[in-house]
Design a protein around this motif. Structure first.
Motif, PDB file in Angstrom:
ATOM      1  N   GLU A  28     129.765 -73.196 -24.100  1.00 31.49           N
ATOM      2  CA  GLU A  28     129.464 -74.260 -23.242  1.00 31.49           C
ATOM      3  C   GLU A  28     127.865 -74.760 -24.012  1.00 31.49           C
ATOM      4  O   GLU A  28     127.212 -73.745 -23.744  1.00 31.49           O
ATOM      5  N   ASP A  29     127.466 -75.719 -24.448  1.00 32.57           N
ATOM      6  CA  ASP A  29     126.124 -76.047 -24.559  1.00 32.57           C
ATOM      7  C   ASP A  29     126.057 -77.611 -24.309  1.00 32.57           C
ATOM      8  O   ASP A  29     126.950 -78.422 -24.251  1.00 32.57           O
ATOM      9  N   LEU A  30     124.911 -78.050 -23.788  1.00 29.09           N
ATOM     10  CA  LEU A  30     124.482 -79.249 -23.505  1.00 29.09           C
ATOM     11  C   LEU A  30     123.517 -79.794 -24.511  1.00 29.09           C
ATOM     12  O   LEU A  30     122.439 -79.206 -24.615  1.00 29.09           O
ATOM     13  N   GLY A  31     123.855 -80.875 -25.233  1.00 22.48           N
ATOM     14  CA  GLY A  31     123.052 -81.464 -26.351  1.00 22.48           C
ATOM     15  C   GLY A  31     122.325 -82.702 -25.878  1.00 22.48           C
ATOM     16  O   GLY A  31     122.636 -83.533 -25.121  1.00 22.48           O
ATOM     17  N   GLY A  32     120.867 -82.867 -26.382  1.00 22.66           N
ATOM     18  CA  GLY A  32     119.963 -83.960 -25.785  1.00 22.66           C
ATOM     19  C   GLY A  32     118.889 -84.059 -26.900  1.00 22.66           C
ATOM     20  O   GLY A  32     118.917 -83.203 -27.774  1.00 22.66           O
ATOM     21  N   ILE A  33     118.360 -85.209 -26.846  1.00 30.00           N
ATOM     22  CA  ILE A  33     117.269 -85.701 -27.632  1.00 30.00           C
ATOM     23  C   ILE A  33     116.082 -85.661 -27.089  1.00 30.00           C
ATOM     24  O   ILE A  33     115.908 -86.189 -25.992  1.00 30.00           O
ATOM     25  N   GLY A  34     115.162 -85.097 -27.640  1.00 28.80           N
ATOM     26  CA  GLY A  34     113.951 -84.863 -27.040  1.00 28.80           C
ATOM     27  C   GLY A  34     112.497 -85.149 -27.793  1.00 28.80           C
ATOM     28  O   GLY A  34     112.622 -85.311 -29.125  1.00 28.80           O
ATOM     29  N   THR A  35     111.468 -85.118 -27.255  1.00 26.85           N
ATOM     30  CA  THR A  35     109.999 -85.326 -27.869  1.00 26.85           C
ATOM     31  C   THR A  35     109.086 -83.942 -27.764  1.00 26.85           C
ATOM     32  O   THR A  35     109.197 -83.534 -26.644  1.00 26.85           O
ATOM     33  N   VAL A  36     108.622 -83.619 -28.827  1.00 26.50           N
ATOM     34  CA  VAL A  36     107.784 -82.316 -28.725  1.00 26.50           C
ATOM     35  C   VAL A  36     106.309 -82.733 -28.090  1.00 26.50           C
ATOM     36  O   VAL A  36     106.044 -83.818 -28.351  1.00 26.50           O
ATOM     37  N   ARG A  37     105.908 -82.206 -27.014  1.00 24.48           N
ATOM     38  CA  ARG A  37     104.734 -82.452 -26.320  1.00 24.48           C
ATOM     39  C   ARG A  37     103.924 -81.193 -26.368  1.00 24.48           C
ATOM     40  O   ARG A  37     104.096 -79.949 -26.189  1.00 24.48           O
ATOM     41  N   ALA A  38     102.579 -81.386 -26.517  1.00 23.52           N
ATOM     42  CA  ALA A  38     101.602 -80.435 -26.518  1.00 23.52           C
ATOM     43  C   ALA A  38     101.450 -79.848 -24.870  1.00 23.52           C
ATOM     44  O   ALA A  38     101.532 -80.593 -23.891  1.00 23.52           O
ATOM     45  N   VAL A  39     101.217 -78.337 -24.651  1.00 22.77           N
ATOM     46  CA  VAL A  39     100.840 -78.095 -23.411  1.00 22.77           C
ATOM     47  C   VAL A  39      99.840 -78.481 -22.873  1.00 22.77           C
ATOM     48  O   VAL A  39      99.499 -78.721 -21.588  1.00 22.77           O
ATOM     49  N   ASN A  40      98.782 -78.735 -23.734  1.00 27.37           N
ATOM     50  CA  ASN A  40      97.477 -79.351 -23.293  1.00 27.37           C
ATOM     51  C   ASN A  40      96.941 -80.178 -24.433  1.00 27.37           C
ATOM     52  O   ASN A  40      96.987 -79.910 -25.579  1.00 27.37           O
ATOM     53  N   GLY A  41      97.040 -81.699 -24.408  1.00 30.29           N
ATOM     54  CA  GLY A  41      96.719 -82.356 -25.410  1.00 30.29           C
ATOM     55  C   GLY A  41      95.650 -83.624 -24.921  1.00 30.29           C
ATOM     56  O   GLY A  41      96.261 -84.353 -24.045  1.00 30.29           O
ATOM     57  N   VAL A  42      94.781 -83.586 -25.429  1.00 32.46           N
ATOM     58  CA  VAL A  42      93.675 -84.953 -24.871  1.00 32.46           C
ATOM     59  C   VAL A  42      93.031 -85.352 -25.924  1.00 32.46           C
ATOM     60  O   VAL A  42      92.791 -84.839 -27.098  1.00 32.46           O
ATOM     61  N   GLU A  43      92.498 -86.420 -25.704  1.00 33.30           N
ATOM     62  CA  GLU A  43      91.382 -87.252 -26.710  1.00 33.30           C
ATOM     63  C   GLU A  43      90.055 -86.785 -25.999  1.00 33.30           C
ATOM     64  O   GLU A  43      89.689 -87.372 -24.835  1.00 33.30           O
ATOM     65  N   VAL A  44      89.273 -85.914 -26.667  1.00 33.38           N
ATOM     66  CA  VAL A  44      88.127 -85.691 -26.437  1.00 33.38           C
ATOM     67  C   VAL A  44      87.114 -86.994 -26.518  1.00 33.38           C
ATOM     68  O   VAL A  44      86.808 -87.601 -27.146  1.00 33.38           O
ATOM     69  N   THR A  45      86.437 -87.170 -25.233  1.00 36.85           N
ATOM     70  CA  THR A  45      85.837 -88.499 -25.119  1.00 36.85           C
ATOM     71  C   THR A  45      84.279 -87.992 -24.720  1.00 36.85           C
ATOM     72  O   THR A  45      83.967 -87.042 -24.342  1.00 36.85           O
ATOM     73  N   VAL A 164      87.440 -86.809 -30.994  1.00 38.90           N
ATOM     74  CA  VAL A 164      88.434 -86.222 -31.560  1.00 38.90           C
ATOM     75  C   VAL A 164      89.587 -86.089 -30.777  1.00 38.90           C
ATOM     76  O   VAL A 164      89.343 -85.616 -29.469  1.00 38.90           O
ATOM     77  N   SER A 165      90.895 -85.797 -31.180  1.00 35.76           N
ATOM     78  CA  SER A 165      92.022 -85.257 -30.351  1.00 35.76           C
ATOM     79  C   SER A 165      92.049 -83.799 -30.423  1.00 35.76           C
ATOM     80  O   SER A 165      91.590 -83.237 -31.679  1.00 35.76           O
ATOM     81  N   LEU A 166      92.499 -83.058 -29.180  1.00 35.46           N
ATOM     82  CA  LEU A 166      92.367 -81.797 -29.319  1.00 35.46           C
ATOM     83  C   LEU A 166      93.950 -81.416 -28.865  1.00 35.46           C
ATOM     84  O   LEU A 166      94.319 -81.729 -27.630  1.00 35.46           O
ATOM     85  N   GLN A 167      94.706 -80.554 -29.763  1.00 33.70           N
ATOM     86  CA  GLN A 167      95.963 -80.185 -28.958  1.00 33.70           C
ATOM     87  C   GLN A 167      96.147 -78.815 -29.113  1.00 33.70           C
ATOM     88  O   GLN A 167      95.893 -78.029 -30.161  1.00 33.70           O
ATOM     89  N   GLN A 168      96.836 -78.364 -27.806  1.00 39.35           N
ATOM     90  CA  GLN A 168      96.935 -76.809 -27.831  1.00 39.35           C
ATOM     91  C   GLN A 168      98.587 -76.578 -28.370  1.00 39.35           C
ATOM     92  O   GLN A 168      99.475 -77.207 -27.660  1.00 39.35           O
ATOM     93  N   LEU A 169      98.825 -75.934 -29.385  1.00 35.52           N
ATOM     94  CA  LEU A 169     100.024 -75.908 -30.165  1.00 35.52           C
ATOM     95  C   LEU A 169     101.104 -74.635 -29.680  1.00 35.52           C
ATOM     96  O   LEU A 169     102.080 -74.711 -30.435  1.00 35.52           O
ATOM     97  N   ASP A 170     100.454 -73.828 -29.382  1.00 36.30           N
ATOM     98  CA  ASP A 170     101.156 -72.490 -28.894  1.00 36.30           C
ATOM     99  C   ASP A 170     100.889 -71.798 -27.785  1.00 36.30           C
ATOM    100  O   ASP A 170      99.662 -71.320 -27.524  1.00 36.30           O
ATOM    101  N   PRO A 171     101.786 -71.906 -26.806  1.00 33.57           N
ATOM    102  CA  PRO A 171     103.223 -72.458 -26.844  1.00 33.57           C
ATOM    103  C   PRO A 171     103.192 -74.039 -26.961  1.00 33.57           C
ATOM    104  O   PRO A 171     102.123 -74.697 -26.776  1.00 33.57           O
ATOM    105  N   ILE A 172     104.374 -74.592 -26.902  1.00 31.28           N
ATOM    106  CA  ILE A 172     104.722 -75.857 -27.015  1.00 31.28           C
ATOM    107  C   ILE A 172     105.771 -76.411 -26.128  1.00 31.28           C
ATOM    108  O   ILE A 172     106.668 -75.650 -25.694  1.00 31.28           O
ATOM    109  N   PHE A 173     105.830 -77.706 -25.525  1.00 27.12           N
ATOM    110  CA  PHE A 173     106.585 -78.228 -24.863  1.00 27.12           C
ATOM    111  C   PHE A 173     107.567 -79.175 -25.518  1.00 27.12           C
ATOM    112  O   PHE A 173     107.332 -79.656 -26.477  1.00 27.12           O
ATOM    113  N   VAL A 174     108.760 -79.342 -24.987  1.00 28.50           N
ATOM    114  CA  VAL A 174     109.835 -80.262 -25.520  1.00 28.50           C
ATOM    115  C   VAL A 174     110.420 -81.011 -24.268  1.00 28.50           C
ATOM    116  O   VAL A 174     110.718 -80.074 -23.198  1.00 28.50           O
TER     117      VAL A 174
END
Length: 344
Positions: A28-45, A164-174
């Motif tokens: 059994e497995d459940l399939g879905g469509i998702g979007t990868v998202r950074a654990v922390n991701g901001v536009e530094v202002t 500038v944008s700043l993204q934390q890539l490891d780990p990462i969310f989906v």
């Protein structure tokens, strides 16, 4: 006599390939469509108005939390801080002098309270001015990878303007969603497998870390978040992803190749191949079936067939109900629940 001859003439036997309805155990497995998202991701202002006086980073650079990114011209603010430092020294001397006079009974308690209040006000003004100076220094709020630089040296920036944008890539969310019928099955800690078009052939493993407590009333889906390790930083925020939730269960299914199905407005059917009374040749019998889940080249049959039934898997257009058929399995259609074509 001619009409009678044509009515009774037998068509030549059609040559087809065959497949046997067999039982398999599908995990059994459940399939879905998702979007990868950074654990922390901001536009530094920026927090202050002013002219960019220094830039200390390059586009695409990895930075640590607290690293200096840019500076805004702050000479007037620093000069004002020096003025306040001088006032602080004077306020402290006055407070010490009046306290000594009070000990000798020369002045009043009210004068000492006034001196103490003046000293406290200067200290508070210094803290406010230091905060203003700090606002003119832009630092990384967390460790991560910088994006494309959005400012230039000498540019006059306003509060809230992107640097500038700043993204934390490891780990990462989906983030992905599943139908509400699966809500009772999905829980935190279940493993997931993710694949993305950017890196075909690679799969990434993680686990569910959060399940949204509400179901969307419009789509009747609920949102799930999984966390994956991303040491090579292949996965980037915004990527399209196919996610499979691995459930620790197996299901017994009866399957046949998808090529054996005949689709029509009034139902789905197959041609079952059975030997005639003499056992000399196979006779095609059309039978309606109900289908379930599909995986790769196979389809689940929930009603209409039994294990061991032989069905025609190709050449269906040549078959007629009750007519004879010849089985030739030299070139059978594929029968794989997880096909991996070379050109996919």
């Amino acid at each position: 006599m001619l009409n009678q001859f044509l009515d009774n003439i037998s068509l030549p036997a059609a040559t087809v390939t065959s497949a046997t309805a067999e039982v398999q155990y599908w995990k059994e497995d459940l399939g879905g469509i998702g979007t990868v998202r950074a654990v922390n991701g901001v536009e530094v202002t920026t927090e202050a108005q002013g002219v960019i006086s220094a830039i200390h980073f390059k586009s695409g650079q990895y930075v640590q939390k607290g690293d200096l990114l840019a500076e805004i011209f702050a000479e007037p603010e620093k000069a004002q801080l020096q003025v306040l430092d001088a006032e602080l020294r004077l306020a402290r001397r006055n407070y010490v002098r009046i306290k000594a006079l009070l000990d000798r009974g020369v002045t009043t308690e009210s004068d000492l309270d006034t001196a103490r209040s003046t000293l406290d006000q200067v200290v508070a003004n210094i803290e406010v001015q230091r905060a203003r100076v700090d606002q003119r220094v832009i630092v990384a709020p967390f460790s991560g990878v910088l994006g494309i630089r959005q400012i230039d040296l000498g540019q006059n920036v306003s509060p809230g303007e992107a640097v500038v944008s700043l993204q934390q890539l490891d780990p990462i969310f989906v983030d992905f969603s599943l139908p509400e019928k699966n809500y009772a099955t999905v829980k935190s800690g279940l493993p997931v497998i993710l694949i993305t078009d950017a890196f075909p052939g690679n799969s990434y493993r993680g686990k569910i870390t959060a399940v949204d407590p509400q179901v969307d009333s419009a789509s009747r889906n609920f949102l799930i978040q999984a966390t994956l390790k991303n040491p090579k930083q292949h996965l980037r925020p915004g990527m399209f992803a196919q996610v499979s939730v691995q459930i620790d269960a197996q299901r017994k299914v009866l399957v046949i190749p998808r090529t054996a199905l005949i689709f029509a407005p009034y139902g789905v059917a197959v041609f079952v191949l059975e030997p005639d009374e003499n056992g000399d040749q196979m006779i095609a019998a059309k039978r309606f079936v109900k289908t379930g889940e599909e995986r790769g080249d196979l389809v689940e049959i929930t009603q209409g067939l039994l294990e061991g039934d032989i069905v025609a898997s190709s050449g269906l257009l040549k078959l007629r109900n009750g007519e004879s058929a010849i089985i030739n399995n030299q070139n059978q259609p594929p029968e794989n629940a997880n096909p991996k074509p070379g050109n996919s």
